[in-house]
Design an enzyme around this catalytic site. Sequence first.
Site, short mmCIF file in Angstrom:
data_model
loop_
_atom_site.label_atom_id
_atom_site.label_comp_id
_atom_site.label_asym_id
_atom_site.label_seq_id
_atom_site.Cartn_x
_atom_site.Cartn_y
_atom_site.Cartn_z
N ASP A 104 0.85 -1.19 0.00
CA ASP A 104 0.00 0.00 0.00
C ASP A 104 0.89 1.25 0.00
OD1 ASP A 104 -2.95 0.99 0.56
OD2 ASP A 104 -1.60 2.21 1.81
N ASN B 270 -2.93 12.76 -3.56
CA ASN B 270 -3.97 13.17 -4.51
C ASN B 270 -4.56 14.52 -4.13
OD1 ASN B 270 -3.97 11.13 -6.43
ND2 ASN B 270 -5.32 9.80 -5.23
N ASP C 205 -1.52 9.43 -10.19
CA ASP C 205 -1.41 8.39 -11.23
C ASP C 205 0.06 8.14 -11.57
OD1 ASP C 205 -4.13 8.22 -11.27
OD2 ASP C 205 -4.39 9.33 -13.15
N GLU D 258 -4.61 2.24 -4.39
CA GLU D 258 -3.16 2.36 -4.25
C GLU D 258 -2.52 1.08 -3.74
OE1 GLU D 258 -4.95 4.02 -0.37
OE2 GLU D 258 -5.48 3.84 -2.49
#
Length: 385
Positions: free
Chosen positions: A260, A268, A277, A303
Amino acid sequence: MNKQTSQHTATAETATDISEAEFKFRLLFFQRIMAFASLSIIAVGIVRFVQNETIIAYLDIAFGSFGLLMLYILQTNKNAFNILSTLILGISFLFFTLLYLLAPENPTRVFLFFLLIACTFFLKSKQAGFYTLWLSIFVLLFFHFTDMFNTGFNNFDILSTTISLTGLYFILYFYDDFKEHQSKSLRILNDSLERKVKARTAELELLNTKLLEEACQLEKLSTTDQLSGLYNRRKLKQLFSYEKKHAKRHHMPLCGILIDIDYFKAVNDTYGHNIGDHVIKSIADILNANTRESDCVGRWGGEEFLILLPRYDIVQAQKLAEKLREIVEHTVMIENHKVTISLGITALIHDESMEGFIHRADMGLYCAKENGRNQVVSLPSIPSQ
């Protein structure tokens, strides 16, 4: 030399300007005509001998026997077809000429010249048939009008025979032209059909190639995560089922690493989804570049990433996980801020489901995050093979 090569050689030596199929037809025609003519002439010779026509009888029997001998030679050596057929036609011409001169009581003997012209036409060529026609007409006219022999025919008989011989030649000539025209038309039609078939075949092959490419693309789309380029969750489930059966069958370990990205929501929110991304893609590339071809690397969702490690025990899996953690920490940056990952490790328990397998890896991942993130955790409760 094999059979096909031998036949090709025979064709080349005996009939340079004709096809192999036409050579076979001429050979068969010659054999049948010679067999029929030789036996018929011998039979006629015997009848003549009984009727005391001794000279002509001997000629008939001799010519018939010679024809049978030529057939025997041809049967054992088909390469001699050209020479033998020319020899037989030449001797036939001489024989028919002798009959014309020495048997004036036989009104049908000139019919033999009709057979000779037809045979020459079919066995040799139109040109050879043409020469035989005019040579036959010359013999008929010369010996009839010079009074050297009593031919037993009047002028009208000779004239009508000459016209008939000429007519026969032109019938054969135009028939051959018609046959050549038909063959040419068939060749043109066949070539046209072949071109159409080839074009259609090429179109079908191109279409088939496109369909295969599209099928491969669909397969890739259905099994690959578009952003990371790794396997998607659906494919990872299929791979787990396969690797589980393989591990069970061969009594080998199977480990998994659940990964993770730390504080990914903050990435973000702070830098935007495009940067997020980019982070996912960068880490995916690292995972893909630092694992074996036999390992199954995929994006589990959001993620999170999952790596299935066939033939790895828990110790080997922990070494790999630590290596991946260090590479990400030192290579993935956002405006001079390091991006880190947390990793949980599990090992397959005999015949367990994927849900149980992932749950225990997720427990290790949860512990890693609770302990401060950017670390690898393999809980003591996780059994090893």
